[in-house]
Design an enzyme around this catalytic site. Structure first.
Site, PDB file in Angstrom:
ATOM      1  CB  THR B  30      -0.839  -0.009   1.290  1.00  0.00           C
ATOM      2  OG1 THR B  30      -1.773  -1.054   1.220  1.00  0.00           O
ATOM      3  CG2 THR B  30      -1.576   1.274   1.533  1.00  0.00           C
ATOM      4  CG  ASP B  46      -2.652   2.212  -2.941  1.00  0.00           C
ATOM      5  OD1 ASP B  46      -2.553   2.217  -1.703  1.00  0.00           O
ATOM      6  OD2 ASP B  46      -2.501   1.184  -3.627  1.00  0.00           O
ATOM      7  NE  ARG B  48      -1.952  -2.558  -8.328  1.00  0.00           N
ATOM      8  CZ  ARG B  48      -0.995  -2.464  -9.251  1.00  0.00           C
ATOM      9  NH1 ARG B  48       0.256  -2.720  -8.916  1.00  0.00           N
ATOM     10  NH2 ARG B  48      -1.272  -2.116 -10.478  1.00  0.00           N
ATOM     11  CE  LYS B  62      -5.006  -0.383  -0.529  1.00  0.00           C
ATOM     12  NZ  LYS B  62      -3.649  -0.446  -1.064  1.00  0.00           N
ATOM     13  N   GLY B  76      -0.631  -3.047   5.580  1.00  0.00           N
ATOM     14  CA  GLY B  76      -0.278  -4.306   6.221  1.00  0.00           C
ATOM     15  C   GLY B  76      -1.293  -5.375   5.880  1.00  0.00           C
ATOM     16  CB  SER B 158       4.950  -1.620  -0.290  1.00  0.00           C
ATOM     17  OG  SER B 158       3.778  -1.360  -1.028  1.00  0.00           O
ATOM     18  CG  ASP B 195       4.941   0.197  -3.930  1.00  0.00           C
ATOM     19  OD1 ASP B 195       5.730  -0.764  -4.033  1.00  0.00           O
ATOM     20  OD2 ASP B 195       3.950   0.191  -3.175  1.00  0.00           O
ATOM     21  CB  SER B 198       0.784   1.501  -4.378  1.00  0.00           C
ATOM     22  OG  SER B 198       1.492   1.234  -3.198  1.00  0.00           O
TER      23      SER B 198
END
Lengths: 265, 263, 242
Positions: B30, B46, B48, B62, B76, B158, B195, B198
């Site tokens: 994330t 984000d 994903r 999220k 996480g 991440s 990333d 994400s």
């Protein structure tokens, strides 16, 4: 035959007495090439712009978390229009520096065209280094580095990456180590594709690299404020500035942060 | 029994020893951020969610509500961020009714960190908590082991390095609301583009003192899929019906009844 | 860390240090796809290059035209992939030197690649290799290889990160698997016919845009190389960059 796997192929002690290892001057261990980086240099960052390339690396040599050397040069000019930036193990870096020196000597010796038709181009330097790196990894004895070769070739910017595995790639902006996570997102805002490169001036490129070095100094615990920055420009040629310093930092708001939760004085 | 059940702990330990693979939880690889500004605070994420290299959900949410004016962004283990946020949300509401006061961000922070610390990191929730309460606006981050952080800007997940790079480069004191929305969205976009954990869209939630929280689901959608080149509609009958059997699993009886209505 | 190794065959404990072994491999993601048509063949690959959760490059081509109407791509560990392609190109060059510029046939190219791969049987090239071109009769040909050289000629094959996502789609759309003639009640399979180049390019684009949606290591762009008797043609299409 002794069936202990650590003694395979040895005559059994019962029949022949203790095996004399010095006979074959064999080491009691299998050959161990592999290593780990000891003194290290952190990220190298770089980007293309319309008339050339910019590359930067800080001057710190870390020994784990110890600030061991504070004035290590990690950018190496090769010929007139190539710069090699090296991160990772410093002794392996110095070995590569030596290889690059030898390559230049070899190319210049008794060669009247060394300055012209047969001058070293960035792609030659890169191809050589990429082969060195891949051959060393294939011998299971890698040079523990990630390098970026930056330069100008036939009037066009050249930028390519190779690491200890021999993995290579090219992009309008490149960074090694921590820089790949922290600096690249910023550099890619300026040059994400080759079409962006043509729109980017030397001034904008230099500004972005300096901004990225600042963010790296903020957030990479193994970075230093002093760094080197090299520009290879179609008009100005190769300019290496060895005493750049991170400037215009903002720390004023830090005094307003108190504790880690409920504390407010 | 209150609390989490550890009935299967030994069995799972045994299973893990016997097989190479263990069940993998959906991780919200994330990018989440929080930014304080002049008169408020906002959080963004984000959308994903991934299981290994496979995208499990292209538009998940999220951003979680703890109380009407306290919101939380989670990174996480997806299930942990969801559950821990719901649990502390209900406890905080009970607490606020008992105390006859509006819930405070520091209460949420303290309850979350004590809960997470108790479970020694096994509850894999990494959270950015923000909100408005009678004491002002607040922004915190919490790690799975229970440590907390205060700051004017935070990023987790991440894509936190990509997002933090943008925040470090462009944050300044006394941002206006619109500037803060732009900064937070740009930071999330840095995660989306750079990333691999994400992707997809940007969700936003804005909290200001004395105002209702503004939850802007899919505030930016920079990843709309283009139309496919071909149509994959099959003629009816392409998939053969090889045999057909209909089972009566209940008897239906019909009966007409005359009802006399009395006037 | 001071650790010791005990052997089942002897009671003495050896003071052999346990090495933190250097891992000579990595995964650079990406996916490739080859389809053979009646008188053409295509070999396509996305242009994203990754390690772990990072994008190294958005445009790093991995499908190559080797000359003699042979396309090659080796997907997996990029350093090995490039090494293999370079060795094959070199081998082709020597074949020309040694045999008076004779054209290398697809079946000979395939057998040569088998030997290059099997030659490193105990330190393999960590790649899924696909070659595409035209056979001796001018028909489209695709050969695919496992990392140590086992190979097969096929009508179509997907390789790399999203191979398992794309392959069932190809089975259904190229070889018409699981498709029956309507009204035949599953007695007559849909008649297999060759697709046109245009149809194949459309399928390839849809395969890659779909893999991009659901696989994090696929994206940025797709480069399609097309071989016909006229020679090799390249097409490029953007893919999503998230």
């Amino acid at each position: 035959m002794n069936h202990d796997p650590l003694q395979w192929g040895r005559p059994s002690d019962e029949h022949y007495g203790t095996y004399n290892k010095s006979i074959a001057s064999a080491s009691p261990y299998p050959s161990m090439h592999t290593q780990q980086p000891i003194v290290t240099g952190t990220s190298v960052i770089s980007m293309k712009y319309k008339d050339g390339v910019i590359i930067a690396a800080d001057r710190l040599g870390s020994y784990g978390s110890l600030l061991r050397f504070s004035d290590v040069e990690r950018l190496f000019p090769v010929g007139r229009n190539t710069v090699v930036g090296i991160s990772g193990d410093i002794s392996d870096m110095q070995h590569l520096e030596n290889l690059l020196d030898e390559m230049q000597t070899e190319n210049n010796y008794d060669n009247e065209y060394a300055e012209d038709e047969e001058a070293l181009k960035p792609s030659y330097v890169f191809e050589y280094l990429a082969n060195v790196m891949y051959n060393r990894r294939s011998k299971m004895n890698p040079l523990w580095n990630a390098l970026i070769v930056a330069g100008l070739e036939d009037g066009k910017p050249f930028l390519k990456y190779v690491n200890l595995l021999g993995v290579t790639y090219s992009a309008p902006s490149l960074a090694t180590g921590f820089g790949a996570h922290l600096a690249l997102p910023l550099l890619r805002k300026i040059v994400d594709s080759e079409s962006d490169v043509k729109k980017t001036s030397a001034e904008d490129a230099e500004k972005s690299i300096k901004e990225a070095m600042k963010v790296l100094f903020y957030r990479d615990a193994r970075s230093s404020r002093n760094y080197s920055i090299a520009i290879v420009d179609s008009k100005k040629g190769l300019v290496l500035n060895k005493d750049a310093v991170v400037e215009d930092m903002v720390w004023g708001f830090a005094k307003d942060i108190k504790g880690y939760g409920t504390q407010n004085v | 029994m209150a609390g989490l059940s550890f009935d299967n702990y030994q069995r799972n330990q045994f299973l893990a020893e016997r097989s190479k693979t263990v069940p993998q939880a959906t991780s919200t690889g994330t990018t989440i951020v929080g930014v304080k500004y002049d008169g408020g605070v906002l959080i963004a994420a984000d959308t994903r969610s991934t299981q290994g290299p496979i995208v499990a959900n292209k538009n998940c949410a999220k951003l979680h509500r703890i109380s009407p004016k306290i919101w939380c962004a989670g990174a996480g283990t997806a299930a942990d961020t969801e559950e821990v946020t719901k649990l502390i949300g209900s406890n905080l509401e009970l607490h606020s009714m008992y105390a006859s006061r509006e819930p405070r961000v520091v209460s949420a922070l303290q309850m979350l960190k004590q809960h997470l610390f108790k479970y020694q990191g096994h509850i894999g929730a990494y959270l950015i908590v923000a909100g408005a309460d009678p004491t002002g606006t607040h922004l915190f981050s919490i790690h799975a082991h229970g440590s907390t952080d205060v700051g004017f800007y935070q990023s987790l997940g991440s894509g936190s390095l990509a997002a933090m790079a943008v925040l470090e480069a462009n944050w300044r004191p006394d941002l206006k609301k619109e500037e803060a929305m732009q900064l937070a969205s740009d930071a999330i976009e840095a995660g989306i583009w750079n990333d691999l954990g994400s992707g997809s869209n940007v969700d936003l939630c804005i909290m200001e003192t004395g105002k209702d929280a503004e939850y802007l689901r899919n505030y930016r959608t920079p990843n709309v899929r283009e139309a496919k080149q071909r149509s994959y509609k099959f003629p009816r009958g392409t998939t053969a019906v090889l045999s057909e059997r209909v089972l009566d699993i209940c008897q239906v009886e019909e009966e007409t009844v005359d009802i006399e209505l009395e006037a | 860390m001071a650790t010791t190794v005990a052997s089942e065959y002897s009671n003495e404990v050896k003071n052999t240090p346990i090495e933190h072994q250097f891992n000579p491999y990595s995964d650079n993601g990406g996916t490739i796809l080859g389809i053979a048509g009646e008188d053409f063949a295509v070999l396509a690959g996305d242009t994203r290059h990754t390690t772990d959760y990072s994008i190294n490059s958005r445009y790093e081509p991995k499908v190559f035209d080797c000359g003699d109407n042979i396309l090659i791509s080796a997907n997996g560990f990029a350093a090995d992939g490039n090494a293999l392609v370079k060795r094959f190109q070199n081998s082709l060059k020597w074949y020309h030197f040694d045999h008076n510029d004779k054209k290398l046939s697809m079946r000979s190219a395939a057998r040569n690649i088998q030997h290059l791969l099997y030659g490193k049987r105990f330190f393999p090239y960590y790649v899924h290799t696909i070659i595409a071109g035209l056979d001796e009769e001018g028909k489209g040909a695709v050969y695919s290889f496992d990392p140590v050289g086992s190979y097969e000629r096929e009508q179509c094959r997907a390789g790399g990160a999203a191979a398992s996502l794309i392959m069932p789609f190809l089975d259904n759309q190229v070889n018409f698997k699981n498709q029956y003639e309507p009204d035949s009640h599953g007695t007559k399979r849909k008649h297999v016919k060759f697709l046109t180049v245009e149809e194949v390019v459309q399928l390839v684009r849809d395969a890659f845009s779909s893999a991009t949606e659901r696989h994090i290591h696929v994206g940025d762009g797709v480069e399609i190389l097309i071989v016909t008797k006229e020679g090799v043609r390249k097409e490029f299409f953007e893919l999503k960059r998230d």
